[in-house]
Scaffold this active site. Structure first.
Site, PDB file in Angstrom:
ATOM      1  N   ASP A 177       0.898  -1.150   0.000  1.00 26.14           N
ATOM      2  CA  ASP A 177       0.000   0.000   0.000  1.00 26.14           C
ATOM      3  C   ASP A 177       0.940   1.205   0.000  1.00 26.14           C
ATOM      4  O   ASP A 177       1.580   1.498   1.013  1.00 26.14           O
ATOM      5  CB  ASP A 177      -0.890   0.024   1.246  1.00 26.14           C
ATOM      6  N   HIS A 178       1.054   1.868  -1.154  1.00 22.50           N
ATOM      7  CA  HIS A 178       2.137   2.848  -1.273  1.00 22.50           C
ATOM      8  C   HIS A 178       1.975   4.016  -0.298  1.00 22.50           C
ATOM      9  O   HIS A 178       2.937   4.730  -0.027  1.00 22.50           O
ATOM     10  CB  HIS A 178       2.310   3.320  -2.717  1.00 22.50           C
ATOM     11  N   HIS A 240      -6.146   2.650   1.688  1.00 19.56           N
ATOM     12  CA  HIS A 240      -5.303   3.798   2.044  1.00 19.56           C
ATOM     13  C   HIS A 240      -5.797   4.549   3.292  1.00 19.56           C
ATOM     14  O   HIS A 240      -5.038   4.804   4.221  1.00 19.56           O
ATOM     15  CB  HIS A 240      -5.220   4.795   0.882  1.00 19.56           C
TER      16      HIS A 240
END
Ligand code: NAP
Length: 484
Positions: A177-178, A240
């Site tokens: 999950d960047h 996110h």
């Protein structure tokens, strides 16, 4: 201040989907920047794998173009790019067939770190995992990186976890999950756990509420059909925003190590109350001056998918009792902005009876633009005239505070890929976390789907639907302005 770069161990990194959009826009330009920083050992190799029939020279040429386009204007030195491209190899591989696997095996070295980035559709994850194992390409120490979306509900996420678990141990699986790779997100943990100042106040006694906003200016044009099956809840909140909420709300882990951190995040997800439908606002953008409506973008005139969602979430535990977390994310909004805002309570007693009221302290953790942290304090307005108050920022925009070192800060993808090579899973989601997030999300989606609820419309270029403002107003609170 000089940034410290610690070289990683020698590695072979295979990128399945090496010809795709993510590989070209993020993964390879990011790896190039790590190469420039000196973090990559001399012999390390990056192997592209996809069905397209080409040789290494052709792939290198296409990655040269990608670096030109996406790596940044200040890193376009030809000799450096040539040096990086020498490490690139390409093998045509069909994830679901027989072609290419023997050749891929022949390219892999023994006794170096081996990692496999699944930058392909999730429907291919199982086929690739199986072939990596049956062809003896991946071993017990290899790592695999999987991209979002990790399932579209609890059932599909469980299936995906079960499929990957047939071939790889949980310690080998890196669910990316960047957002977790962003500098400020890690700084949120530093602010909380490396300073004595905040943690004693980080609870329901001193915090009034928390706001988490991820606003985008772009619409869904170009990938409307895909997005229409997802929506803001699945695309942004389940992953996110949930991760940002977890890092804000979690208890201090005993150590900054993978399972200590992930255990605490999981407890937060499990403590989330179901959200009543009155506390959720879903929206769809209308046609604007600079773009079509959501319904046109999705090419589905009857779509009930939300491009915006705002919700009031409760974390049901001792620390957060009575503290609402307001989450909001949307497309085609006024500005591109992501931030976490901690709004503290007023001082319990105002001694300045004749004066202005002191303002509440506000701590803002900005993810974009201008990553940084800002604390709003009340001070006395300078000059005569008695005790009048003014609110001032104690601003730590990284670019200002850290100068050249901030300019070298790796982008989220490059940092996370280097963590994979180092074997550090702290900033990656564990399987049970992902499942818990879906277990909370699913009933909310089922509720509005079963009722056939339509999202309300909002004007593109705004802060979203009026109802989202009302969600806060009725609690006597206000969203922070969305601004770039
Ligand atoms: P994309 O542009 O469609 O690329 C897909 C890649 O998969 C191509 O390289 C394609 O190459 C390869 N591929 C397709 N079928 C294959 C097969 N049978 N065997 C081997 N390779 C195959 O997709 P993307 O945007 O890069 O996204 C990749 C993954 O990352 C997806 O899961 C997506 O949800 C996720 N993701 C993407 C972004 C983004 O910004 N793009 C952001 C977050 C997550 P060939 O056609 O040559 O085989």
């Amino acid at each position: 201040m000089v940034s410290r770069v610690i070289p990683v161990d020698d590695f072979d990194l295979v990128i399945f989907g090496g010809t795709g959009d993510l590989a070209r826009r993020k993964i390879l330009p990011g790896l190039y920047r790590r190469f420039l920083s000196g973090q990559m050992p001399e012999a390390s190799r990056i192997i592209g794998a996809a069905r397209s029939d080409m040789d290494s020279a052709a792939w290198r040429a296409s990655i040269r173009d990608a670096i030109k386009e996406f790596a940044g204007a200040n890193v376009q030195d030809k000799a450096s790019i040539d040096g990086f491209l020498e490490r690139l190899h390409y093998v045509p591989v069909d994830a679901t067939g027989k072609a290419g696997w023997k050749e891929l095996k022949g390219l892999m070295r023994k006794d170096v770190v081996s990692a496999f980035y699944f930058s392909v559709a999730p429907s291919l994850f199982g086929a690739i995992a199986e072939r990596l194992k049956t062809h003896g390409i991946a071993g017990n120490a290899s790592r695999i990186v999987v991209e979002k979306p990790f399932g579209r509900d609890l059932e599909t996420a469980k299936d995906l976890n079960a499929t990957l678990a047939e071939y790889f141990d949980e310690t080998q699986i890196y669910r990316i999950d960047h957002y977790l790779g962003k500098e400020t997100v890690q700084n949120l943990m530093a602010v909380r756990f490396a300073n004595i100042l905040f943690e004693p106040l980080w609870n329901a006694q001193y915090i009034d509420h928390v706001q988490i906003t991820v606003a985008e200016t772009v619409g869904v044009g170009g990938r409307g059909a895909y997005y229409d099956k997802s929506g803001a809840m699945r695309d942004m909140v389940q992953n996110h925003l949930m991760q940002l909420l977890c890092l804000t709300a979690m208890e201090p882990p005993s150590h900054f190590e993978p399972d200590s951190v992930r255990d605490e995040k999981l407890k937060v997800i499990r403590a989330l109350d179901p959200v009543p439908s009155d506390d959720i606002v879903r929206g769809q953008y209308r046609e604007g001056l600079d773009g079509p409506s959501y319904l046109e973008d999705s090419e589905n005139p009857d779509s009930r998918t939300e491009s915006f969602i705002a919700m009031k979430v409760k974390v049901s535990n001792w620390r957060w009792n009575g503290v609402p977390f307001y989450l909001r994310t949307g497309k085609r909004m006024k500005a591109r902005m992501s931030e976490i805002v901690i709004s503290f309570k007023e001082p319990p007693h105002n001694i300045f009876t004749e004066a202005d009221h002191p303002r509440c302290n506000i701590l803002t953790i900005r993810l974009q633009p201008d990553e940084g942290i800002d604390l709003r304090m009340t001070i006395k307005e300078p000059g005569p005239g008695g005790m009048r108050f003014v609110e001032v920022p104690m601003d730590m925009t990284f670019a200002d505070a850290l100068g050249a070192a901030a300019a070298d800060v790796p982008d989220a993808y490059e940092r996370l890929i280097m963590d994979v090579i180092r074997g550090n899973q702290t900033l990656f989601m564990r399987g049970d976390e992902v499942e818990a997030a879906w277990a909370w999300t699913d009933p909310l989606i089922a509720d509005w789907t079963n009722k056939g609820d339509r999202p309300v419309s909002y004007d593109a270029g705004t802060a979203g639907p009026e109802d989202a403002l009302i969600l806060m107003h009725r609690d006597g609170r206000r969203w922070r302005e969305i601004s770039a």
